[in-house]
Design a protein around this motif. Structure first.
Motif, PDB file in Angstrom:
ATOM      1  N   VAL A 142      67.638 -44.548  49.450  1.00  0.00           N
ATOM      2  CA  VAL A 142      66.474 -44.505  50.335  1.00  0.00           C
ATOM      3  C   VAL A 142      66.847 -44.986  51.731  1.00  0.00           C
ATOM      4  CG1 VAL A 142      64.226 -45.560  50.783  1.00  0.00           C
ATOM      5  CG2 VAL A 142      64.751 -44.690  48.515  1.00  0.00           C
ATOM      6  N   PHE A 181      66.904 -42.549  54.986  1.00  0.00           N
ATOM      7  CA  PHE A 181      66.030 -42.945  56.088  1.00  0.00           C
ATOM      8  C   PHE A 181      66.821 -43.070  57.389  1.00  0.00           C
ATOM      9  CE2 PHE A 181      64.164 -46.314  58.726  1.00  0.00           C
ATOM     10  CZ  PHE A 181      62.913 -45.780  58.942  1.00  0.00           C
ATOM     11  N   SER A 217      67.814 -39.543  58.556  1.00  0.00           N
ATOM     12  CA  SER A 217      66.638 -38.822  59.050  1.00  0.00           C
ATOM     13  C   SER A 217      66.216 -39.351  60.416  1.00  0.00           C
ATOM     14  CB  SER A 217      65.483 -38.944  58.053  1.00  0.00           C
ATOM     15  OG  SER A 217      65.853 -38.448  56.783  1.00  0.00           O
TER      16      SER A 217
END
Length: 308
Positions: A289, A293, A296
């Motif tokens: 995650v 993140f 992104s």
């Protein structure tokens, strides 16, 4: 003007305010309507997330008592060659998939946005059909088509005098073959997203550019790309998440082989779950995650215009 003038009047008399119980009922009514969503979210979204985060600090194996071990799972993963190898495999898959999908999907979307193209509806159906086809069925077809001994691709290579290629059993070709399957499966989705972005651009923008003497190439670089950057950024974020979560493709086609060359982050996480190492698996999921993140956020910042 007096306060009595501002008060609501009904039949020549001031309307009395509702009693406190009625006011509370009116205040709580909207929250009662949205309460089911929050209950379902707390039960199936928030609680599993909090429980998994707690689990990442334990050595729970799915049964018995969970012992708190602090950052043990995280330090184990960050010092594990297999963990970094799975991240490296996913990164290579990302390089093989996302840039090709952005460039190819944008090119096809520009063609489909052309009103003079005949049978545009048919082409859209053809491109979106793989996306709605079950992945397991497509993976089985991929196994047959790229089989080393009896596959269609090697049969075509034999007809033109070229040697057979170990598409799914060699470390050099396994990842490109899986990347091709992912591209075949999801490029239709990318085309739809980019086509929606192109169709949101006002036509008078291109008309004004044409009147100013801008060529089609100039319009593409100066108008089309900047105006669809939000769609491109959204697509990069979604596909980055999908690539690093890739599981079904290597699980069905290569089982992570040969020699772990197609063990992606998603498959590596699955291996912890099947071995009942749930604490390490939870820690692995949170590390993914954080990684996705960060990637992104970097993609969005790079595609952000200067005036934002």
């Amino acid at each position: 003007m007096t306060s009595a003038t501002l008060s609501p009047v009904r039949d020549g008399h001031r309307a009395s305010p509702p009693p406190p119980r009625a006011r509370r009922r009116l205040f709580l009514t909207p929250y009662l309507f949205v309460a089911p969503f929050y209950v379902v979210f707390a039960a199936f979204g928030l609680y599993p997330l909090v429980f998994a985060f707690h689990l990442s600090f334990t050595d729970w194996k799915g049964a018995g008592e969970a012992h708190f071990i602090g950052l043990g799972n995280y330090t184990y993963l960050l010092t594990s060659p297999e963990f970094w190898s799975s991240l490296g495999n996913s990164a290579v898959m990302w390089l093989l998939i996302v840039p090709v999908q952005i460039v190819g999907g944008l090119a096809v979307a520009v063609l489909l946005a052309n009103a003079r193209l005949r049978a545009r509806g048919l082409f859209r159906v053809v491109f979106i059909a793989p996306f709605v086809t079950p992945l397991v069925a497509m993976a089985q077809v991929w196994i047959v088509v790229f089989d080393t001994d009896y596959g269609l691709v090697n049969s075509l290579l034999y007809l033109v005098g070229l040697p057979d290629v170990a598409w799914l059993t060699s470390t050099a070709w396994a990842k490109p073959t899986l990347a091709l399957l992912f591209l075949w499966k999801t490029t239709g989705f990318a085309i739809i997203i980019l086509l929606a972005g192109l169709q949101a651009v006002p036509a008078d923008v291109y008309e004004a550019a044409a009147l100013d003497g801008a060529s089609r190439r100039r319009q593409f670089w100066s108008l089309t790309l900047p105006l669809v950057r939000r769609s491109i950024a959204f697509l990069i974020v979604v596909q980055t998440l999908a690539v690093f979560q890739m599981f079904a493709e290597p699980f069905v086609v290569t089982q992570g082989g040969p020699y772990g060359s197609t063990t992606t982050s998603g498959l590596f996480l699955y291996n912890h779950i099947t071995s009942s190492d749930l604490g390490t698996g939870a820690a692995n999921s949170f590390l993914l995650v954080l990684l996705v993140f960060a990637l992104s956020l970097l993609s969005v910042r790079l595609l952000r215009s200067r005036d934002e």
